[in-house]
Design a protein around this motif. Sequence first.
Motif, PDB file in Angstrom:
ATOM      1  N   LEU A  43       0.882  -1.468   0.137  1.00 30.47           N
ATOM      2  CA  LEU A  43      -0.483   0.165  -0.032  1.00 30.47           C
ATOM      3  C   LEU A  43       0.902   1.311   0.036  1.00 30.47           C
ATOM      4  O   LEU A  43       0.626   1.935  -0.841  1.00 30.47           O
ATOM      5  CB  LEU A  43      -0.507  -0.361   1.877  1.00 30.47           C
ATOM      6  CG  LEU A  43      -1.947   1.302   1.485  1.00 30.47           C
ATOM      7  CD1 LEU A  43      -2.724   1.671   0.136  1.00 30.47           C
ATOM      8  CD2 LEU A  43      -2.306   0.541   2.590  1.00 30.47           C
ATOM      9  N   ALA A  44       2.113   1.423   0.475  1.00 32.85           N
ATOM     10  CA  ALA A  44       2.793   2.198   0.532  1.00 32.85           C
ATOM     11  C   ALA A  44       3.827   2.766  -0.584  1.00 32.85           C
ATOM     12  O   ALA A  44       3.729   4.035  -1.193  1.00 32.85           O
ATOM     13  CB  ALA A  44       3.621   2.142   1.812  1.00 32.85           C
ATOM     14  N   SER A  45       3.984   1.322  -0.521  1.00 31.76           N
ATOM     15  CA  SER A  45       4.546   1.626  -1.989  1.00 31.76           C
ATOM     16  C   SER A  45       4.203   2.306  -3.385  1.00 31.76           C
ATOM     17  O   SER A  45       4.095   2.967  -4.525  1.00 31.76           O
ATOM     18  CB  SER A  45       5.557   0.247  -2.476  1.00 31.76           C
ATOM     19  OG  SER A  45       5.742   0.423  -3.833  1.00 31.76           O
ATOM     20  N   GLU A  46       2.532   1.125  -3.869  1.00 30.32           N
ATOM     21  CA  GLU A  46       1.667   1.834  -4.315  1.00 30.32           C
ATOM     22  C   GLU A  46       1.347   3.470  -4.488  1.00 30.32           C
ATOM     23  O   GLU A  46       0.743   3.871  -5.140  1.00 30.32           O
ATOM     24  CB  GLU A  46       0.695   1.309  -4.417  1.00 30.32           C
ATOM     25  CG  GLU A  46       0.564   0.113  -4.923  1.00 30.32           C
ATOM     26  CD  GLU A  46       0.976  -0.028  -6.483  1.00 30.32           C
ATOM     27  OE1 GLU A  46      -0.178  -0.156  -6.728  1.00 30.32           O
ATOM     28  OE2 GLU A  46       2.132  -0.765  -6.621  1.00 30.32           O
ATOM     29  N   ALA A  47       1.041   3.881  -2.792  1.00 30.84           N
ATOM     30  CA  ALA A  47       0.734   5.362  -2.676  1.00 30.84           C
ATOM     31  C   ALA A  47       1.933   6.277  -2.965  1.00 30.84           C
ATOM     32  O   ALA A  47       1.533   7.447  -2.753  1.00 30.84           O
ATOM     33  CB  ALA A  47      -0.056   5.310  -1.597  1.00 30.84           C
ATOM     34  N   ALA A  48       3.017   5.755  -2.843  1.00 28.89           N
ATOM     35  CA  ALA A  48       4.261   6.488  -2.719  1.00 28.89           C
ATOM     36  C   ALA A  48       4.336   7.351  -1.614  1.00 28.89           C
ATOM     37  O   ALA A  48       4.980   7.903  -1.457  1.00 28.89           O
ATOM     38  CB  ALA A  48       4.558   7.402  -4.182  1.00 28.89           C
ATOM     39  N   VAL A  49       4.467   6.665  -0.314  1.00 29.90           N
ATOM     40  CA  VAL A  49       4.299   7.123   0.725  1.00 29.90           C
ATOM     41  C   VAL A  49       5.328   6.011   1.486  1.00 29.90           C
ATOM     42  O   VAL A  49       5.065   5.059   1.552  1.00 29.90           O
ATOM     43  CB  VAL A  49       2.796   7.040   0.862  1.00 29.90           C
ATOM     44  CG1 VAL A  49       2.689   8.206   2.804  1.00 29.90           C
ATOM     45  CG2 VAL A  49       1.703   7.837   0.266  1.00 29.90           C
TER      46      VAL A  49
END
Length: 153
Positions: free
Chosen positions: A38-44
């Motif tokens: 999720l963090a990777s996909e949202a660039a967070v």
Amino acid sequence: MRISAAQRTENENRIRAAMDRLLRGQMPPGGKCDIKTLASEAAVDRTAFYGSHPYAHLRTEFERRVQALQDVGEIPDPREAQITRLKAEITKLRDRLAKSEQTIDELTDFRTQALARIAAQHEEIVRLREAALGTSRVSRLPAPRTTVIGTCS
């Protein structure tokens, strides 16, 4: 580094969009339905989802939604669904194998008993034949005659 309210809102929107994609089963190559992806996909940064960091409430929401899907029998991560399906299939096949082995054992025992009975019956027949030969009261019947049927001319 502090981010502005607009950046935070934009990040939350990206996180929610990524969350929706993951929960629909749209996993990136090598990804899972987890916080790291999720963090990777949202660039967070992933650490922003833990403790008192700004997106901890989104992590909780994501985990709650994943659990809700799992409770109704849906698994958003195709790999996890496949693993669950294969585990169930393995259990079913192990049960089937155990039943087959039990049936084979039962049939082997039955065959052994049947052969023992046949051998005992054969021995009894041989014994009775020998006993019949020694008795004078038993007479043998003549062999049946074969008749030839002629043709009329």
